[in-house]
Design an enzyme around this catalytic site. Structure first.
Site, PDB file in Angstrom:
ATOM      1  N   ASP A 187       0.849  -1.179   0.000  1.00  0.00           N
ATOM      2  CA  ASP A 187       0.000   0.000   0.000  1.00  0.00           C
ATOM      3  C   ASP A 187       0.895   1.244   0.000  1.00  0.00           C
ATOM      4  OD1 ASP A 187      -3.209   0.544   1.002  1.00  0.00           O
ATOM      5  OD2 ASP A 187      -1.790   2.221   1.100  1.00  0.00           O
ATOM      6  N   HIS A 247      -6.868  -5.805   2.254  1.00  0.00           N
ATOM      7  CA  HIS A 247      -5.721  -5.232   2.953  1.00  0.00           C
ATOM      8  C   HIS A 247      -5.162  -6.308   3.876  1.00  0.00           C
ATOM      9  CE1 HIS A 247      -6.597  -0.821   2.239  1.00  0.00           C
ATOM     10  NE2 HIS A 247      -7.803  -1.313   2.034  1.00  0.00           N
ATOM     11  N   HIS A 307     -10.341  -5.274  -3.206  1.00  0.00           N
ATOM     12  CA  HIS A 307      -8.991  -5.575  -2.722  1.00  0.00           C
ATOM     13  C   HIS A 307      -9.045  -5.962  -1.257  1.00  0.00           C
ATOM     14  CE1 HIS A 307      -9.858  -1.287  -2.336  1.00  0.00           C
ATOM     15  NE2 HIS A 307      -9.130  -1.283  -1.229  1.00  0.00           N
TER      16      HIS A 307
HETATM   17  P1  AMP Z   1      -9.565   1.401   0.339  1.00  0.00           P
HETATM   18  O1  AMP Z   1      -9.580   2.733   1.022  1.00  0.00           O
HETATM   19  O2  AMP Z   1      -9.937   0.252   1.211  1.00  0.00           O
HETATM   20  O3  AMP Z   1     -10.350   1.441  -0.959  1.00  0.00           O
HETATM   21  O4  AMP Z   1      -8.046   1.121  -0.019  1.00  0.00           O
HETATM   22  C1  AMP Z   1      -7.396   1.714  -1.103  1.00  0.00           C
HETATM   23  C2  AMP Z   1      -5.942   1.713  -0.763  1.00  0.00           C
HETATM   24  O5  AMP Z   1      -5.210   1.943  -1.938  1.00  0.00           O
HETATM   25  C3  AMP Z   1      -5.532   2.815   0.232  1.00  0.00           C
HETATM   26  O6  AMP Z   1      -5.022   2.206   1.419  1.00  0.00           O
HETATM   27  C4  AMP Z   1      -4.461   3.599  -0.523  1.00  0.00           C
HETATM   28  O7  AMP Z   1      -3.399   4.003   0.294  1.00  0.00           O
HETATM   29  C5  AMP Z   1      -4.023   2.595  -1.582  1.00  0.00           C
HETATM   30  N1  AMP Z   1      -3.446   3.174  -2.777  1.00  0.00           N
HETATM   31  C6  AMP Z   1      -3.904   4.233  -3.480  1.00  0.00           C
HETATM   32  N2  AMP Z   1      -3.111   4.459  -4.551  1.00  0.00           N
HETATM   33  C7  AMP Z   1      -2.144   3.492  -4.525  1.00  0.00           C
HETATM   34  C8  AMP Z   1      -1.047   3.174  -5.352  1.00  0.00           C
HETATM   35  N3  AMP Z   1      -0.750   3.891  -6.459  1.00  0.00           N
HETATM   36  N4  AMP Z   1      -0.251   2.131  -5.014  1.00  0.00           N
HETATM   37  C9  AMP Z   1      -0.515   1.427  -3.899  1.00  0.00           C
HETATM   38  N5  AMP Z   1      -1.562   1.656  -3.083  1.00  0.00           N
HETATM   39  C10 AMP Z   1      -2.354   2.674  -3.392  1.00  0.00           C
END
Ligand code: AMP
Ligand code: ZN
Length: 114
Positions: A31, A102, A100
């Site tokens: 992340d 986590h 996704h």
């Molecule tokens: P959610 O809030 O559960 O939809 O999780 C989305 C996650 O994607 C967040 O924890 C962000 O920090 C992560 N995220 C956003 N852009 C990127 C990226 N380019 N590479 C890796 N993680 C990302």
């Protein structure tokens, strides 16, 4: 692939990410804004908006994502424990509309989550 989808763009190699795991069905990458010492996202290659869009045909995929989270946890040496989270929808805290998991580890997890 949904052109406007961040994770589809990562899967297509249009946005950089370091895959710590990849197979036919999913990838895993750190992340960008880690919330624990280990924070890895497990992302299916199929574009599915969220868990709320899961249908019976996705059952095997969902099981595979969970098994992959456990495999990535082993690779990240999270023997002391970890948490797997699937934020779903607006009130669930989901910000990227591509399913996704986590995988969070390397610190003690509070309960209940915020
Ligand atoms: P959610 O809030 O559960 O939809 O999780 C989305 C996650 O994607 C967040 O924890 C962000 O920090 C992560 N995220 C956003 N852009 C990127 C990226 N380019 N590479 C890796 N993680 C990302
Ligand atoms: Zn997508």
């Amino acid at each position: 692939m949904a052109n406007e989808c961040l994770f589809c763009r990562i899967l297509a190699g249009k946005i950089p990410a370091t895959f710590v795991y990849e197979d036919d069905l999913c990838v895993a990458f750190p992340d960008i804004n880690p919330q624990a010492r280990a924070h890895v996202l497990i992302v299916p290659k199929e574009h599915l908006v969220s868990l709320a869009y899961a249908a019976p045909k996705h059952t095997a995929l969902l099981g595979h994502l969970m098994a992959t989270a456990a495999e990535v946890a082993r690779r990240q040496h999270l023997e002391r424990g970890y948490r797997v989270v699937v934020n779903t929808g607006t009130e669930g805290g989901q910000t990227v509309e591509h399913l996704h998991l986590h995988l969070l580890g390397g610190r003690y997890m509070d309960w209940p989550p915020g």
